[in-house]
Design an enzyme around this catalytic site. Structure first.
Site, PDB file in Angstrom:
ATOM      1  CG  HIS A 115     -62.155  44.340 -78.242  1.00  0.00           C
ATOM      2  ND1 HIS A 115     -61.743  45.141 -79.274  1.00  0.00           N
ATOM      3  CD2 HIS A 115     -61.194  43.402 -78.080  1.00  0.00           C
ATOM      4  CE1 HIS A 115     -60.576  44.707 -79.728  1.00  0.00           C
ATOM      5  NE2 HIS A 115     -60.221  43.651 -79.019  1.00  0.00           N
ATOM      6  CB  CYS A 151     -57.683  45.806 -77.837  1.00  0.00           C
ATOM      7  SG  CYS A 151     -57.119  44.112 -77.646  1.00  0.00           S
ATOM      8  CD  GLU A 185     -64.589  47.214 -79.607  1.00  0.00           C
ATOM      9  OE1 GLU A 185     -64.335  47.590 -78.442  1.00  0.00           O
ATOM     10  OE2 GLU A 185     -63.749  46.701 -80.371  1.00  0.00           O
TER      11      GLU A 185
HETATM   12  N1  GLN Z   1     -52.355  42.809 -81.457  1.00  0.00           N
HETATM   13  C1  GLN Z   1     -52.670  42.937 -80.085  1.00  0.00           C
HETATM   14  C2  GLN Z   1     -52.687  41.592 -79.371  1.00  0.00           C
HETATM   15  O1  GLN Z   1     -52.799  40.584 -79.994  1.00  0.00           O
HETATM   16  C3  GLN Z   1     -53.974  43.665 -79.871  1.00  0.00           C
HETATM   17  C4  GLN Z   1     -55.157  42.924 -80.361  1.00  0.00           C
HETATM   18  C5  GLN Z   1     -56.373  43.779 -80.520  1.00  0.00           C
HETATM   19  O2  GLN Z   1     -56.289  44.998 -80.517  1.00  0.00           O
HETATM   20  N2  GLN Z   1     -57.524  43.162 -80.685  1.00  0.00           N
HETATM   21  O3  GLN Z   1     -52.626  41.543 -78.169  1.00  0.00           O
END
Ligand code: GLN
Length: 539
Positions: free
Chosen positions: A509, A382, A511
């Site tokens: 994600h 992410c 995970e």
């Molecule tokens: N801050 C980033 C976004 O909003 C990444 C978010 C995250 O890593 N969950 O896109």
């Protein structure tokens, strides 16, 4: 439907969530179908707006619900796939009650805590029951500690509910602490007695008491707790501090046959569980053949719970390769232009997890650069994918000042930016790109190899910013390959560097979908690449 309600007494952090999840594991191994839910008495509508410092990781479900991290334990310990109906907070309860009051649904009545708020809580239990016709047992964990003001209405609702569905269909399990007073050399049962007394004041008599203890529970104490708490001695179960891994919890609770007590109490016929697969996993976890060091470079490093699912995924992938994964936690704020080699030079893998806000961001960008240039396997998740992209844009494509508009609104090269539909959103709660989305994986890429040639994958998301499509061609031509895009809008999902031993970064994600005996392909590939970094070193 049968119901198990898990409450906690004496102190928080007793491992109630793990106890609930472990009971789920054991019941599934008896051939029963279970689902788990969590009631959280706080006033936030969901934990999505809470800082990880407050609440640990936010666990995201397929349907996009942002939930308590205990739901991660539930999904990892059982086969259930949870939905937004599996996490209820006081915030949701009151939001619903107030909305209904404003609509006039209460037909002029005085709206009260009892019955209107408690009805709203019971409604969720009934909804979950209706939505899971094939489930045998619903296990509900109630957050907080008995005696808390904010948990009171939930317990009252459970008391009412147990009468409505028939007390024989409900098993109340109370988890407490048995402290050891070292000077006296004695284990003390009084806090347990008092917290059960608190529960009985509300009208709830626990059927089973789980005693969290650092030591063995001797027969004298077992009998004493039984007598004061009005349960049979066999229904007082020890829950010892597991030595190495949370995955030992179901096996520990099995020692006092908790699953047997539960099914007997609920009148369910089911065979003794065959735990061979679980035991096998734990056995492999405890006796690895190799080990690797993986640096996790983030900003909530000192908190055990902030990257919970990532740490668990690393363990699952490690077990798959008979490898102990030593996690080296690195605060990205400590990394500067000159010290990356010194701080993370001797690990076999570097992982940058998700995150929000600009604190520590330059350290993460420098970390991605170091991983790229040094050939150390890299997994970006992410925000980790976003910083890898920014780094590549700046240092390989020559796009000076490249950034995400999350951190620099006036960046000359906003390689990460908001999607059109995110512009104009001012509410922070539940407004990100959330939940499971399908994406296409391009053949011939590392991602395709890791996903074993699957053309379409589904992964869970939680982010607002995206790889800016205006820069896709330029960055790809410079060598950072886009190996997966979302099926609906073509948003970038995975980037990778074909010239590097393992450099893969995902916008989603992974995970949240890793399970003990079903390690996630990206984590599995990452750990394998880390292992390949060095001649096998025995654990
Ligand atoms: N801050 C980033 C976004 O909003 C990444 C978010 C995250 O890593 N969950 O896109």
């Amino acid at each position: 439907m049968k119901y198990i309600f898990v409450t906690g007494g004496v102190v928080s952090s007793l491992g109630k969530g793990l106890a609930a999840a472990s009971i789920g594991t054991l019941l599934e191994h008896r051939g029963l179908k279970v689902t788990l839910q969590k009631f959280d008495p706080y006033l936030n509508v969901d934990p999505g707006t809470m800082s990880p410092f407050q609440h640990g990781e936010v666990y995201v479900l397929d349907d996009g619900a942002e939930t308590d991290l205990d739901l991660g334990h539930y999904e990892r310990f059982t086969n259930c796939v949870l939905t937004k109906f599996n996490n209820l907070t006081s915030g949701q309860v009151f939001e619903n009650v107030i909305k209904r009051e404003r609509r006039g649904d209460y037909l002029g009545k005085t709206v009260q805590f009892i019955p209107h708020v408690t009805d709203e809580i019971k409604k969720r239990l009934n909804e979950l029951t209706e939505r899971n016709p094939d489930v045998n047992v619903i296990i509900t964990e109630i957050g907080g500690t008995v005696g808390d003001i904010e948990g009171h209405l939930f317990l009252e609702a459970l008391r009412q509910f147990s009468l409505e569905v028939g007390r024989e269909n409900v098993c109340f399990i109370h988890v407490t602490l048995l402290p050891l007073i070292r000077a006296a050399g004695e284990i003390k049962t009084k806090p347990t007695q008092q917290s059960v007394a608190k529960l009985r004041e509300i009208g709830i008599q626990p059927d089973i008491i789980i005693c969290r203890t650092e030591h063995e529970l001797d027969e004298d104490n077992r009998r004493k707790i039984a007598m004061f708490c009005n349960v049979e001695a066999k229904n007082v179960v020890a829950f010892r501090d597991v030595e190495h891994s949370i995955y030992e919890c179901p096996l520990d609770l099995r020692r006092d046959k908790i699953d047997r007590l539960v099914v007997d109490r609920l009148g369910i016929e089911s065979p003794t569980p065959d735990l061979a697969d679980w035991e096998h996993f734990v056995e492999n976890l405890l006796h690895p053949k190799h080990q690797v060091n993986i640096a996790v470079v983030g900003k909530y490093i000192e908190l055990q719970d902030a990257y919970k699912s990532i740490y668990e995924s690393l363990i699952h992938a490690g077990v798959h390769w008979s490898t102990k994964v030593n996690i080296v936690r690195v605060d990205s704020e400590t990394i500067n232009a000159t010290n990356a080699a010194e701080i993370i030079g001797d690990v076999e893998g570097i992982l940058i997890p998700g995150g929000f806000g600009d604190r520590g961001i330059e350290g993460k960008i420098l970390t991605a650069r170091y991983a790229r240039e040094s050939g150390i396997p890299f997994l970006g998740i992410c925000l980790g994918m976003q910083v890898a992209t920014i780094e590549y844009a700046r240092n390989v494509c020559g796009l000076t000042g490249a950034n995400s508009t999350e951190f620099d609104k006036s960046s000359p090269h906003p390689v990460i930016c908001l999607q059109e539909e995110q512009k104009g959103i001012s509410d922070l709660g539940a407004t990100m790109r959330l939940g499971s989305c399908e994406s296409i994986v391009f053949a011939g890429t590392k991602a395709s190899e890791l996903y074993r040639g699957a053309e379409r994958i589904r992964e869970r998301h939680r982010h607002r910013y995206e790889f800016n499509s205006d820069y896709q061609d330029q960055i790809q031509e410079a060598g950072l390959i886009i190996s997966s895009v979302s099926a609906d809008e073509g948003l970038v999902e995975i980037v990778e560097l074909p010239t590097h031993p393992f450099f893969v970064a995902a916008q989603f994600h992974p995970e949240f979908q890793s399970r003990p005996n079903k390690q996630h392909p990206l984590f599995a590939g990452f750990i394998k690449a880390a292992l390949d970094m060095k001649p096998a070193v025995p654990a």
